[in-house]
Every structure is written in structure tokens, then in C-alpha cells.
Write a protein that holds these residues in place. Sequence first.
Motif, PDB file in Angstrom:
ATOM      1  N   GLY A 123       0.780  -1.224   0.000  1.00 39.10           N
ATOM      2  CA  GLY A 123       0.000   0.000   0.000  1.00 39.10           C
ATOM      3  C   GLY A 123       0.813   1.275   0.000  1.00 39.10           C
ATOM      4  N   ASP A 124       2.133   1.186   0.147  1.00 41.93           N
ATOM      5  CA  ASP A 124       2.976   2.390   0.196  1.00 41.93           C
ATOM      6  C   ASP A 124       2.982   3.125  -1.140  1.00 41.93           C
ATOM      7  OD1 ASP A 124       3.738   2.116   2.800  1.00 41.93           O
ATOM      8  OD2 ASP A 124       5.796   1.497   2.386  1.00 41.93           O
ATOM      9  N   ALA A 125       2.995   4.445  -1.054  1.00 37.75           N
ATOM     10  CA  ALA A 125       3.293   5.258  -2.225  1.00 37.75           C
ATOM     11  C   ALA A 125       4.789   5.177  -2.492  1.00 37.75           C
ATOM     12  CB  ALA A 125       2.880   6.701  -1.988  1.00 37.75           C
ATOM     13  N   VAL A 126       5.152   5.130  -3.756  1.00 38.07           N
ATOM     14  CA  VAL A 126       6.552   5.039  -4.162  1.00 38.07           C
ATOM     15  C   VAL A 126       6.893   6.261  -4.987  1.00 38.07           C
ATOM     16  CG1 VAL A 126       8.258   3.703  -5.443  1.00 38.07           C
ATOM     17  CG2 VAL A 126       6.441   2.532  -4.197  1.00 38.07           C
ATOM     18  N   SER A 127       7.992   6.914  -4.649  1.00 45.79           N
ATOM     19  CA  SER A 127       8.415   8.085  -5.404  1.00 45.79           C
ATOM     20  C   SER A 127       9.912   8.244  -5.225  1.00 45.79           C
ATOM     21  CB  SER A 127       7.689   9.343  -4.886  1.00 45.79           C
ATOM     22  OG  SER A 127       8.021  10.464  -5.670  1.00 45.79           O
ATOM     23  N   GLY A 128      10.673   8.025  -6.296  1.00 49.26           N
ATOM     24  CA  GLY A 128      12.115   8.136  -6.192  1.00 49.26           C
ATOM     25  C   GLY A 128      12.818   7.587  -7.411  1.00 49.26           C
ATOM     26  N   ALA A 129      14.123   7.471  -7.295  1.00 46.59           N
ATOM     27  CA  ALA A 129      14.966   7.023  -8.397  1.00 46.59           C
ATOM     28  C   ALA A 129      15.284   5.537  -8.260  1.00 46.59           C
ATOM     29  CB  ALA A 129      16.263   7.830  -8.434  1.00 46.59           C
ATOM     30  N   GLU A 180      20.765  14.194 -14.222  1.00 43.72           N
ATOM     31  CA  GLU A 180      22.005  14.217 -13.446  1.00 43.72           C
ATOM     32  C   GLU A 180      21.818  15.071 -12.195  1.00 43.72           C
ATOM     33  OE1 GLU A 180      26.758  15.276 -14.077  1.00 43.72           O
ATOM     34  OE2 GLU A 180      25.334  15.433 -15.736  1.00 43.72           O
ATOM     35  N   GLY A 181      22.266  14.547 -11.072  1.00 39.45           N
ATOM     36  CA  GLY A 181      22.161  15.277  -9.814  1.00 39.45           C
ATOM     37  C   GLY A 181      20.878  15.037  -9.043  1.00 39.45           C
ATOM     38  N   GLU A 182      19.939  14.263  -9.620  1.00 39.74           N
ATOM     39  CA  GLU A 182      18.665  14.011  -8.947  1.00 39.74           C
ATOM     40  C   GLU A 182      18.721  12.828  -7.984  1.00 39.74           C
ATOM     41  OE1 GLU A 182      15.038  15.587 -11.773  1.00 39.74           O
ATOM     42  OE2 GLU A 182      15.721  13.510 -12.004  1.00 39.74           O
ATOM     43  N   TYR A 183      19.791  12.072  -8.022  1.00 40.54           N
ATOM     44  CA  TYR A 183      19.845  10.879  -7.177  1.00 40.54           C
ATOM     45  C   TYR A 183      21.293  10.620  -6.766  1.00 40.54           C
ATOM     46  CZ  TYR A 183      21.485   8.696 -11.497  1.00 40.54           C
ATOM     47  OH  TYR A 183      22.192   8.402 -12.628  1.00 40.54           O
ATOM     48  N   ASP A 184      21.440   9.847  -5.703  1.00 36.65           N
ATOM     49  CA  ASP A 184      22.747   9.440  -5.212  1.00 36.65           C
ATOM     50  C   ASP A 184      23.092   8.086  -5.831  1.00 36.65           C
ATOM     51  OD1 ASP A 184      24.988   8.599  -3.857  1.00 36.65           O
ATOM     52  OD2 ASP A 184      24.122   8.787  -1.853  1.00 36.65           O
ATOM     53  N   PRO A 185      24.121   8.007  -6.676  1.00 34.77           N
ATOM     54  CA  PRO A 185      24.455   6.716  -7.295  1.00 34.77           C
ATOM     55  C   PRO A 185      24.699   5.612  -6.273  1.00 34.77           C
ATOM     56  CG  PRO A 185      25.650   8.502  -8.373  1.00 34.77           C
ATOM     57  CD  PRO A 185      24.996   9.100  -7.159  1.00 34.77           C
ATOM     58  N   GLY A 186      25.182   5.979  -5.089  1.00 33.18           N
ATOM     59  CA  GLY A 186      25.426   4.976  -4.059  1.00 33.18           C
ATOM     60  C   GLY A 186      24.166   4.317  -3.543  1.00 33.18           C
ATOM     61  N   GLU A 187      23.005   4.969  -3.736  1.00 38.00           N
ATOM     62  CA  GLU A 187      21.738   4.373  -3.331  1.00 38.00           C
ATOM     63  C   GLU A 187      21.135   3.486  -4.418  1.00 38.00           C
ATOM     64  OE1 GLU A 187      19.159   7.581  -2.288  1.00 38.00           O
ATOM     65  OE2 GLU A 187      19.985   7.778  -0.267  1.00 38.00           O
ATOM     66  N   ILE A 188      21.674   3.583  -5.623  1.00 39.32           N
ATOM     67  CA  ILE A 188      21.077   2.880  -6.761  1.00 39.32           C
ATOM     68  C   ILE A 188      21.801   1.564  -7.054  1.00 39.32           C
ATOM     69  CG2 ILE A 188      20.491   3.030  -9.202  1.00 39.32           C
ATOM     70  CD1 ILE A 188      18.880   4.894  -7.414  1.00 39.32           C
ATOM     71  N   ALA A 189      23.108   1.612  -7.202  1.00 40.95           N
ATOM     72  CA  ALA A 189      23.870   0.443  -7.645  1.00 40.95           C
ATOM     73  C   ALA A 189      24.363  -0.362  -6.456  1.00 40.95           C
ATOM     74  CB  ALA A 189      25.055   0.882  -8.510  1.00 40.95           C
ATOM     75  N   ASP A 190      24.150  -1.666  -6.515  1.00 38.06           N
ATOM     76  CA  ASP A 190      24.651  -2.565  -5.482  1.00 38.06           C
ATOM     77  C   ASP A 190      26.164  -2.685  -5.622  1.00 38.06           C
ATOM     78  OD1 ASP A 190      24.692  -4.297  -3.393  1.00 38.06           O
ATOM     79  OD2 ASP A 190      23.607  -5.910  -4.387  1.00 38.06           O
ATOM     80  N   GLY A 191      26.803  -3.181  -4.580  1.00 38.35           N
ATOM     81  CA  GLY A 191      28.248  -3.343  -4.606  1.00 38.35           C
ATOM     82  C   GLY A 191      28.695  -4.276  -3.505  1.00 38.35           C
ATOM     83  N   PRO A 192      29.974  -4.624  -3.489  1.00 41.27           N
ATOM     84  CA  PRO A 192      30.474  -5.554  -2.474  1.00 41.27           C
ATOM     85  C   PRO A 192      30.471  -4.913  -1.093  1.00 41.27           C
ATOM     86  CG  PRO A 192      32.291  -4.645  -3.746  1.00 41.27           C
ATOM     87  CD  PRO A 192      31.032  -4.168  -4.402  1.00 41.27           C
TER      88      PRO A 192
END
Length: 340
Positions: free
Chosen positions: A32-38, A114-126
Motif C-alpha cells: 500500500g505504500d506510495a513510491v516516489s524516487g529514483a 544528473e544530480g537528482e539521485y545518489d548513485p550509491g543508493e542505486i547500484a549494489d556493490g560488495p
Amino acid sequence: MSNQPAIRPEQPALDVGHSNGRRPSVRDLADGDAVSGAFAVRERELRQRRDGGEWLRLVISDRTGSMEAVAWDAVGDCFEAAQPGTVVQLRGRFGVHPRYGPKVTIEQIRPAREGEYDPGEIADGPPVAAARLESDLRELIATVQNPSLRRLLERFFGDRSAIWARFREAPAAKHYHQAYRHGLLDHTLSVAQAVGAAAALFQGIDRDIAVTGALLHDIGKTQAYNDDPLAIELTDAGRLQGEIPLGYYMVRREIERIDGFDPELGQAILHIVLSHHGALENGSPVVPATREATLVHMLDNLGGRLGSFDRIERALREGETWSRFDPGIESAAYFRSHAA
């Protein structure tokens, strides 16, 4: 279904739909949550509806996991906005269907700026920095005593090697384990370290051969997967030849370029590469027939399984102790540490 237009190019960056003002992660979404983001777009597919129309299925993700997103309105515009391997700004509603599972119904979607999101929040990593993984890899290579094997490893992992540059960035898989940038380095190192430690516990194992084989067992993945961390796919070579044959020819080519390389030593390493999936039905042209190949196969399989547990745990929602059935482990997973 929403009557709002699916694309609003002039709209500013979409804000989070949660009351605390923070961007919702895939793992934290509740029914039921609203979703809004990158979110990153990993997969995109048009499907047929019963009435002859089309609907859009996406797989979107952030660092915490991935989920399906579907569009029923303005499907063509949504399709154009959601190029695999790109980041989109998405607004919609998250729901958990008792039969079809969790997914987001898309209300608006557009390419992120560009600049609308933090790449560290988007791409997974080790979980460990790539520089540390590289340092540990070089320490392990330094323990290999055989000069020919050291030369062979230098051809793949030397600082000036083109193969090393790709190996350092490549994923270990498309989905099940270490499916992220530096994933191949992460997976290979953990398997080779485990092989090196276990070699001392079992009689008759040549540690140099086992460690070298472990370091090279997945080298074909440098050619089998593309270099897009947001939309990992098999390359044409990966589809047409497979990662094991690709790896075999890469290792054999370098062995043949080293003057005086013992043919029996080369055969021992190539056998590990060819047999590391463990069974013909799993893609290995041959099954493990040496102690070293058996050890690498077993610990490679273990590393992949435990890597799947890491992926599954990151996707659990708060308070959950059991996952859904996961093909990567052929079971649901239980996490005692998540119990209240």
C-alpha cells in the motif's frame, strides 16, 4: 488505473512519498505504500493483454534489492522512458498480491536527470571496498610458489593486463550472487581464499594448483557479461559460447604463450576451469576428476550459495525472518538474526 499522464518531462525531481521525507528503499516498502524516487531499470518487456493491448513489465532496483514494476496506461511512453541500464524517476503504488507477489504499479515515470539521485543508493556493490579486495587478491597470489603458475596469474591479474581491468569491474552473475560491479572480484577472492585454507586440511592436494585454478575458474565471465552494472546481461559471446568455454580458451591461450610451461600442470589448471560447475547438466563439459578440481567446485558452489543468502537478506523487509522461495538456493531462507 490512473488517468494521469505517464510522462511529465517538465516535472521536477520526484519526492519521496513517505512521511519521514526519506527515499524509500526496495527493502523497506510495505503493501500500500506510495513510491516516489529514483531506481535503476534492469529489465524491460512488453507483454500482451487479454484484450489485445499491451502492458509493460520492468524490473527496477536500488542497492537493497529489485522488484517488478508494471504500467497499464501510456505503455509506449513508459517503454521509451525506461531504457535498461538507465536510472528513472518513478511514482506509483507498491502492492503485494497473494498470487503474483510484490510489484509497483507505475503512475508516472521519466528518465532521471544528473544530480537528482545518489548513485550509491542505486547500484549494489560488495560489502568490502574494491581496493581492499584487490589488496587481498595480490596477497593471495603472492602465496603461490610455482614460478610457472605465478607467471600465468600475472598475465591475468597484473596491473597492466587488459583482462585485469575488466575482471576488477565485472559482475559474478546476472542475478543470483554478487550481481554487481566488482562482484567477480568479490566472488573469486572468497572462493580462492577458502580453497587456500582448505587445501591444508585434506591430504594429497597441491595448494598452488588449487589456488590458481580457483583464481581462474570464472575468468570467462569477463567476456560472458556486459559492463553495465545497472543492467547485467550476457554478451553475444556469453550466449553463443558460454562462460566455461570462453574461460578455457583464455587460460589455454596464455599457457601456450609461456615458454616451458609443463603440459601436465597446464592440464590440471584447465581441468579445474572446465569442471567447476560440477556436473554435465550444470554446464561443465567434464566433471571434477582430481582433488583440486573437486575442492574448487565444492567451494565455488558454496560461495555462490552463500552469496545468494546475502542477496536474499538485503531484500527482506523489516521484521521478516523468512524469504519467499528462491531458485538460487532452491528453498526459502531463514534468518534467525531478524527474529524479534
